[in-house]
Write a protein that holds these residues in place. Structure first.
Motif, PDB file in Angstrom:
ATOM      1  N   ILE A 101       0.866  -1.168   0.000  1.00 55.06           N
ATOM      2  CA  ILE A 101       0.000   0.000   0.000  1.00 55.06           C
ATOM      3  C   ILE A 101       0.903   1.219   0.000  1.00 55.06           C
ATOM      4  O   ILE A 101       1.758   1.350   0.876  1.00 55.06           O
ATOM      5  N   HIS A 102       0.709   2.089  -0.984  1.00 57.04           N
ATOM      6  CA  HIS A 102       1.520   3.297  -1.120  1.00 57.04           C
ATOM      7  C   HIS A 102       0.609   4.514  -1.040  1.00 57.04           C
ATOM      8  O   HIS A 102      -0.453   4.544  -1.658  1.00 57.04           O
ATOM      9  N   ALA A 103       1.065   5.527  -0.294  1.00 57.25           N
ATOM     10  CA  ALA A 103       0.354   6.804  -0.221  1.00 57.25           C
ATOM     11  C   ALA A 103       1.220   7.787   0.549  1.00 57.25           C
ATOM     12  O   ALA A 103       2.028   7.385   1.404  1.00 57.25           O
ATOM     13  N   GLN A 104       1.071   9.059   0.239  1.00 59.62           N
ATOM     14  CA  GLN A 104       1.710  10.132   0.986  1.00 59.62           C
ATOM     15  C   GLN A 104       3.232   9.960   1.090  1.00 59.62           C
ATOM     16  O   GLN A 104       3.846  10.338   2.083  1.00 59.62           O
ATOM     17  N   GLY A 105       3.845   9.374   0.096  1.00 62.27           N
ATOM     18  CA  GLY A 105       5.299   9.212   0.092  1.00 62.27           C
ATOM     19  C   GLY A 105       5.811   8.057   0.931  1.00 62.27           C
ATOM     20  O   GLY A 105       7.016   7.924   1.108  1.00 62.27           O
ATOM     21  N   ASN A 106       4.943   7.223   1.461  1.00 62.75           N
ATOM     22  CA  ASN A 106       5.332   6.073   2.275  1.00 62.75           C
ATOM     23  C   ASN A 106       4.674   4.814   1.735  1.00 62.75           C
ATOM     24  O   ASN A 106       3.789   4.881   0.882  1.00 62.75           O
ATOM     25  N   PHE A 107       5.094   3.695   2.272  1.00 66.94           N
ATOM     26  CA  PHE A 107       4.469   2.436   1.885  1.00 66.94           C
ATOM     27  C   PHE A 107       4.590   1.417   3.005  1.00 66.94           C
ATOM     28  O   PHE A 107       5.445   1.519   3.872  1.00 66.94           O
ATOM     29  N   VAL A 108       3.696   0.440   2.947  1.00 61.46           N
ATOM     30  CA  VAL A 108       3.737  -0.729   3.822  1.00 61.46           C
ATOM     31  C   VAL A 108       3.552  -1.939   2.920  1.00 61.46           C
ATOM     32  O   VAL A 108       2.597  -1.988   2.141  1.00 61.46           O
ATOM     33  N   ARG A 109       4.476  -2.891   3.004  1.00 55.65           N
ATOM     34  CA  ARG A 109       4.362  -4.121   2.210  1.00 55.65           C
ATOM     35  C   ARG A 109       4.068  -5.274   3.145  1.00 55.65           C
ATOM     36  O   ARG A 109       4.788  -5.527   4.106  1.00 55.65           O
ATOM     37  N   PHE A 110       2.991  -5.992   2.838  1.00 55.58           N
ATOM     38  CA  PHE A 110       2.603  -7.155   3.615  1.00 55.58           C
ATOM     39  C   PHE A 110       3.176  -8.400   2.961  1.00 55.58           C
ATOM     40  O   PHE A 110       3.169  -8.530   1.738  1.00 55.58           O
ATOM     41  N   LYS A 111       3.640  -9.307   3.787  1.00 55.77           N
ATOM     42  CA  LYS A 111       4.264 -10.543   3.305  1.00 55.77           C
ATOM     43  C   LYS A 111       3.212 -11.452   2.682  1.00 55.77           C
ATOM     44  O   LYS A 111       2.106 -11.581   3.187  1.00 55.77           O
ATOM     45  N   TYR A 112       3.600 -12.090   1.594  1.00 55.78           N
ATOM     46  CA  TYR A 112       2.716 -13.024   0.914  1.00 55.78           C
ATOM     47  C   TYR A 112       2.907 -14.397   1.551  1.00 55.78           C
ATOM     48  O   TYR A 112       3.886 -15.084   1.281  1.00 55.78           O
ATOM     49  N   ASN A 113       1.992 -14.782   2.436  1.00 57.04           N
ATOM     50  CA  ASN A 113       2.067 -16.073   3.128  1.00 57.04           C
ATOM     51  C   ASN A 113       0.648 -16.529   3.474  1.00 57.04           C
ATOM     52  O   ASN A 113      -0.323 -16.032   2.919  1.00 57.04           O
ATOM     53  N   LYS A 114       0.540 -17.467   4.389  1.00 57.85           N
ATOM     54  CA  LYS A 114      -0.763 -18.025   4.765  1.00 57.85           C
ATOM     55  C   LYS A 114      -1.701 -16.940   5.302  1.00 57.85           C
ATOM     56  O   LYS A 114      -2.887 -16.926   4.976  1.00 57.85           O
ATOM     57  N   LEU A 115      -1.175 -16.029   6.124  1.00 61.59           N
ATOM     58  CA  LEU A 115      -2.016 -14.970   6.668  1.00 61.59           C
ATOM     59  C   LEU A 115      -2.551 -14.063   5.566  1.00 61.59           C
ATOM     60  O   LEU A 115      -3.686 -13.598   5.624  1.00 61.59           O
ATOM     61  N   PHE A 116      -1.729 -13.816   4.547  1.00 64.02           N
ATOM     62  CA  PHE A 116      -2.187 -12.999   3.428  1.00 64.02           C
ATOM     63  C   PHE A 116      -3.264 -13.730   2.633  1.00 64.02           C
ATOM     64  O   PHE A 116      -4.242 -13.125   2.201  1.00 64.02           O
ATOM     65  N   ASN A 117      -3.081 -15.033   2.439  1.00 66.78           N
ATOM     66  CA  ASN A 117      -4.059 -15.813   1.677  1.00 66.78           C
ATOM     67  C   ASN A 117      -5.435 -15.791   2.327  1.00 66.78           C
ATOM     68  O   ASN A 117      -6.454 -15.872   1.635  1.00 66.78           O
ATOM     69  N   GLU A 118      -5.487 -15.696   3.662  1.00 64.01           N
ATOM     70  CA  GLU A 118      -6.771 -15.620   4.353  1.00 64.01           C
ATOM     71  C   GLU A 118      -7.488 -14.307   4.071  1.00 64.01           C
ATOM     72  O   GLU A 118      -8.683 -14.192   4.304  1.00 64.01           O
ATOM     73  N   ASN A 119      -6.769 -13.307   3.580  1.00 64.13           N
ATOM     74  CA  ASN A 119      -7.336 -11.979   3.337  1.00 64.13           C
ATOM     75  C   ASN A 119      -7.581 -11.683   1.862  1.00 64.13           C
ATOM     76  O   ASN A 119      -7.828 -10.540   1.505  1.00 64.13           O
ATOM     77  N   LYS A 120      -7.517 -12.686   1.000  1.00 63.31           N
ATOM     78  CA  LYS A 120      -7.663 -12.431  -0.444  1.00 63.31           C
ATOM     79  C   LYS A 120      -8.998 -11.776  -0.784  1.00 63.31           C
ATOM     80  O   LYS A 120      -9.048 -10.831  -1.563  1.00 63.31           O
ATOM     81  N   LYS A 121     -10.085 -12.257  -0.217  1.00 66.03           N
ATOM     82  CA  LYS A 121     -11.402 -11.672  -0.502  1.00 66.03           C
ATOM     83  C   LYS A 121     -11.463 -10.225  -0.009  1.00 66.03           C
ATOM     84  O   LYS A 121     -12.046  -9.362  -0.675  1.00 66.03           O
ATOM     85  N   PHE A 122     -10.860  -9.969   1.145  1.00 64.48           N
ATOM     86  CA  PHE A 122     -10.853  -8.607   1.670  1.00 64.48           C
ATOM     87  C   PHE A 122     -10.061  -7.678   0.751  1.00 64.48           C
ATOM     88  O   PHE A 122     -10.489  -6.552   0.480  1.00 64.48           O
ATOM     89  N   ILE A 123      -8.915  -8.137   0.257  1.00 64.81           N
ATOM     90  CA  ILE A 123      -8.083  -7.324  -0.630  1.00 64.81           C
ATOM     91  C   ILE A 123      -8.847  -7.016  -1.919  1.00 64.81           C
ATOM     92  O   ILE A 123      -8.812  -5.881  -2.420  1.00 64.81           O
ATOM     93  N   GLU A 124      -9.574  -8.000  -2.462  1.00 65.42           N
ATOM     94  CA  GLU A 124     -10.398  -7.770  -3.650  1.00 65.42           C
ATOM     95  C   GLU A 124     -11.471  -6.718  -3.366  1.00 65.42           C
ATOM     96  O   GLU A 124     -11.749  -5.855  -4.198  1.00 65.42           O
ATOM     97  N   LYS A 125     -12.072  -6.785  -2.179  1.00 64.89           N
ATOM     98  CA  LYS A 125     -13.087  -5.810  -1.789  1.00 64.89           C
ATOM     99  C   LYS A 125     -12.471  -4.417  -1.704  1.00 64.89           C
ATOM    100  O   LYS A 125     -13.061  -3.436  -2.179  1.00 64.89           O
ATOM    101  N   LEU A 126     -11.276  -4.325  -1.137  1.00 65.97           N
ATOM    102  CA  LEU A 126     -10.573  -3.043  -1.022  1.00 65.97           C
ATOM    103  C   LEU A 126     -10.303  -2.445  -2.399  1.00 65.97           C
ATOM    104  O   LEU A 126     -10.564  -1.264  -2.644  1.00 65.97           O
TER     105      LEU A 126
END
Length: 140
Positions: A101-126
């Motif tokens: 996620i990038h904004a305002q000159g900063n970013f946060v990168r989330f690791k692609y792993n099991k926890l990320f896979n549980e959030n796939k539907k949420f990311i699509e909604k976002l």
């Protein structure tokens, strides 16, 4: 803008509500299938956010909350919680080796792993919320 929201902070709440809109009600959240992600592991952050990360080898966790006009990225550092308010018009998302996620000159990168896979539907909604919000600014 990033705020320390470990304890109740009325000034931060008022600023976030003014910038991103009020949080969804309980029933709206149920209809939408939820407005918050599960926690995800933060892999990397921009230089401006280095001070909000654990200095030792602890794992940094974060999650995302949807609002009507933007999102809030909550970052956990030990027992403290920091909230980054991002309006949709400033939001850019990328999916490379992780989800960032990038904004305002900063970013946060989330690791692609099991926890990320549980959030796939949420990311699509976002992403869909971002697209819908961008449509109101298109010129025809």
């Amino acid at each position: 803008m990033i705020f320390n929201t470990t304890h109740k902070n009325n000034d931060a709440k008022a600023t976030i509500d003014d910038l991103l809109g009020a949080p969804y009600s309980f029933f709206q959240s149920l209809k939408m299938g939820g407005t918050g992600s599960k926690r995800m592991i933060i892999e990397k952050v921009g230089h401006g956010f280095a001070k909000y990360m654990n200095k030792v080898s602890d794992i940094n966790y974060g999650n995302i909350e949807l609002r009507q006009k933007g999102i809030i990225v909550h970052i956990n550092k030990g027992l403290e919680t920091f909230s980054w308010a991002i309006p949709y018009y400033q939001l850019h998302t990328y999916r490379t080796s992780g989800f960032s996620i990038h904004a305002q000159g900063n970013f946060v990168r989330f690791k692609y792993n099991k926890l990320f896979n549980e959030n796939k539907k949420f990311i699509e909604k976002l992403v869909n919320f971002k697209i819908e919000n961008d449509k109101q600014y298109q010129l025809y």
